[in-house]
Design a protein around this motif. Structure first.
Motif, PDB file in Angstrom:
ATOM      1  N   ASP A 104      38.811  25.800  41.629  1.00 38.27           N
ATOM      2  CA  ASP A 104      37.849  24.903  40.985  1.00 38.27           C
ATOM      3  C   ASP A 104      36.744  25.690  40.287  1.00 38.27           C
ATOM      4  O   ASP A 104      36.287  25.307  39.205  1.00 38.27           O
ATOM      5  N   SER A 105      36.323  26.788  40.905  1.00 36.64           N
ATOM      6  CA  SER A 105      35.252  27.587  40.304  1.00 36.64           C
ATOM      7  C   SER A 105      35.710  28.214  38.990  1.00 36.64           C
ATOM      8  O   SER A 105      34.935  28.313  38.042  1.00 36.64           O
ATOM      9  N   VAL A 106      36.989  28.600  38.931  1.00 37.82           N
ATOM     10  CA  VAL A 106      37.521  29.166  37.687  1.00 37.82           C
ATOM     11  C   VAL A 106      37.499  28.106  36.587  1.00 37.82           C
ATOM     12  O   VAL A 106      37.097  28.381  35.453  1.00 37.82           O
ATOM     13  N   LYS A 127      37.060  35.328  31.274  1.00 38.80           N
ATOM     14  CA  LYS A 127      38.156  36.267  31.513  1.00 38.80           C
ATOM     15  C   LYS A 127      37.838  37.228  32.652  1.00 38.80           C
ATOM     16  O   LYS A 127      38.686  37.500  33.508  1.00 38.80           O
ATOM     17  N   VAL A 128      36.623  37.737  32.671  1.00 37.92           N
ATOM     18  CA  VAL A 128      36.216  38.649  33.754  1.00 37.92           C
ATOM     19  C   VAL A 128      36.206  37.899  35.080  1.00 37.92           C
ATOM     20  O   VAL A 128      36.745  38.379  36.087  1.00 37.92           O
ATOM     21  N   TYR A 129      35.609  36.717  35.081  1.00 33.69           N
ATOM     22  CA  TYR A 129      35.518  35.917  36.306  1.00 33.69           C
ATOM     23  C   TYR A 129      36.911  35.572  36.832  1.00 33.69           C
ATOM     24  O   TYR A 129      37.195  35.713  38.027  1.00 33.69           O
ATOM     25  N   ARG A 130      37.791  35.132  35.936  1.00 32.83           N
ATOM     26  CA  ARG A 130      39.151  34.764  36.341  1.00 32.83           C
ATOM     27  C   ARG A 130      39.875  35.952  36.959  1.00 32.83           C
ATOM     28  O   ARG A 130      40.583  35.804  37.962  1.00 32.83           O
ATOM     29  N   ARG A 131      39.696  37.131  36.395  1.00 32.79           N
ATOM     30  CA  ARG A 131      40.341  38.338  36.936  1.00 32.79           C
ATOM     31  C   ARG A 131      39.814  38.636  38.346  1.00 32.79           C
ATOM     32  O   ARG A 131      40.588  38.945  39.255  1.00 32.79           O
ATOM     33  N   VAL A 132      38.515  38.539  38.530  1.00 30.71           N
ATOM     34  CA  VAL A 132      37.914  38.810  39.844  1.00 30.71           C
ATOM     35  C   VAL A 132      38.399  37.789  40.874  1.00 30.71           C
ATOM     36  O   VAL A 132      38.796  38.153  41.987  1.00 30.71           O
ATOM     37  N   ILE A 133      38.371  36.522  40.508  1.00 28.14           N
ATOM     38  CA  ILE A 133      38.811  35.477  41.436  1.00 28.14           C
ATOM     39  C   ILE A 133      40.306  35.612  41.724  1.00 28.14           C
ATOM     40  O   ILE A 133      40.751  35.406  42.854  1.00 28.14           O
ATOM     41  N   GLY A 134      41.084  35.987  40.730  1.00 26.04           N
ATOM     42  CA  GLY A 134      42.511  36.217  40.953  1.00 26.04           C
ATOM     43  C   GLY A 134      42.746  37.311  41.981  1.00 26.04           C
ATOM     44  O   GLY A 134      43.639  37.191  42.836  1.00 26.04           O
ATOM     45  N   ALA A 135      41.947  38.362  41.924  1.00 31.53           N
ATOM     46  CA  ALA A 135      42.074  39.451  42.900  1.00 31.53           C
ATOM     47  C   ALA A 135      41.718  38.960  44.306  1.00 31.53           C
ATOM     48  O   ALA A 135      42.384  39.316  45.287  1.00 31.53           O
ATOM     49  N   ILE A 136      40.693  38.135  44.397  1.00 30.45           N
ATOM     50  CA  ILE A 136      40.293  37.579  45.702  1.00 30.45           C
ATOM     51  C   ILE A 136      41.395  36.687  46.254  1.00 30.45           C
ATOM     52  O   ILE A 136      41.760  36.783  47.432  1.00 30.45           O
ATOM     53  N   MET A 137      41.958  35.835  45.392  1.00 35.63           N
ATOM     54  CA  MET A 137      43.020  34.932  45.840  1.00 35.63           C
ATOM     55  C   MET A 137      44.273  35.706  46.248  1.00 35.63           C
ATOM     56  O   MET A 137      44.935  35.332  47.232  1.00 35.63           O
ATOM     57  N   GLU A 139      34.999  26.005  31.609  1.00 37.37           N
ATOM     58  CA  GLU A 139      34.399  24.891  30.866  1.00 37.37           C
ATOM     59  C   GLU A 139      32.979  25.177  30.383  1.00 37.37           C
ATOM     60  O   GLU A 139      32.523  24.552  29.434  1.00 37.37           O
ATOM     61  N   THR A 140      32.281  26.093  31.034  1.00 39.54           N
ATOM     62  CA  THR A 140      30.843  26.217  30.770  1.00 39.54           C
ATOM     63  C   THR A 140      30.366  27.584  30.295  1.00 39.54           C
ATOM     64  O   THR A 140      29.207  27.723  29.925  1.00 39.54           O
ATOM     65  N   CYS A 141      31.232  28.578  30.333  1.00 38.45           N
ATOM     66  CA  CYS A 141      30.786  29.940  30.014  1.00 38.45           C
ATOM     67  C   CYS A 141      31.554  30.505  28.818  1.00 38.45           C
ATOM     68  O   CYS A 141      32.643  30.040  28.495  1.00 38.45           O
ATOM     69  N   PRO A 142      30.978  31.525  28.180  1.00 40.92           N
ATOM     70  CA  PRO A 142      31.686  32.184  27.082  1.00 40.92           C
ATOM     71  C   PRO A 142      33.029  32.742  27.558  1.00 40.92           C
ATOM     72  O   PRO A 142      33.207  33.093  28.732  1.00 40.92           O
ATOM     73  N   GLU A 143      33.966  32.847  26.624  1.00 39.36           N
ATOM     74  CA  GLU A 143      35.331  33.263  26.952  1.00 39.36           C
ATOM     75  C   GLU A 143      35.389  34.617  27.647  1.00 39.36           C
ATOM     76  O   GLU A 143      36.158  34.803  28.592  1.00 39.36           O
TER      77      GLU A 143
END
Length: 75
Positions: A24-26, A39-49, A31-35
């Motif tokens: 949900d955070s991704v 991309k950085v956030y998604r990569r970090v969260i992917g590593a956590i998951m 929806e709310t942040c620059p691309e």
């Protein structure tokens, strides 16, 4: 990993909830942040998951196959 099956069941459920919250955070960041931030956030969260799956959930499923969600079971 966990010798108490009931504890393993509870932890597996908690990890499912954590993964859903992270997912949900991704979406929220998308929806709310620059691309580039997304991309950085998604990569970090992917590593956590991945870490949650490989180091917590997968060992639980290996020890207690019946705790693995039906949709994740290999056929």
């Amino acid at each position: 990993m966990l010798s108490n099956k009931e504890t393993a069941r509870e932890i597996e459920k908690m990890m499912q909830q954590c993964s859903a919250i992270l997912d949900d955070s991704v979406r929220r960041v998308m929806e709310t942040c620059p691309e580039e931030e997304f991309k950085v956030y998604r990569r970090v969260i992917g590593a956590i998951m991945a870490d949650i799956y490989l180091n917590v959930k997968q060992p639980i499923h290996q020890q207690y196959p019946d705790l693995e969600p039906e949709e994740m079971r290999r056929k």
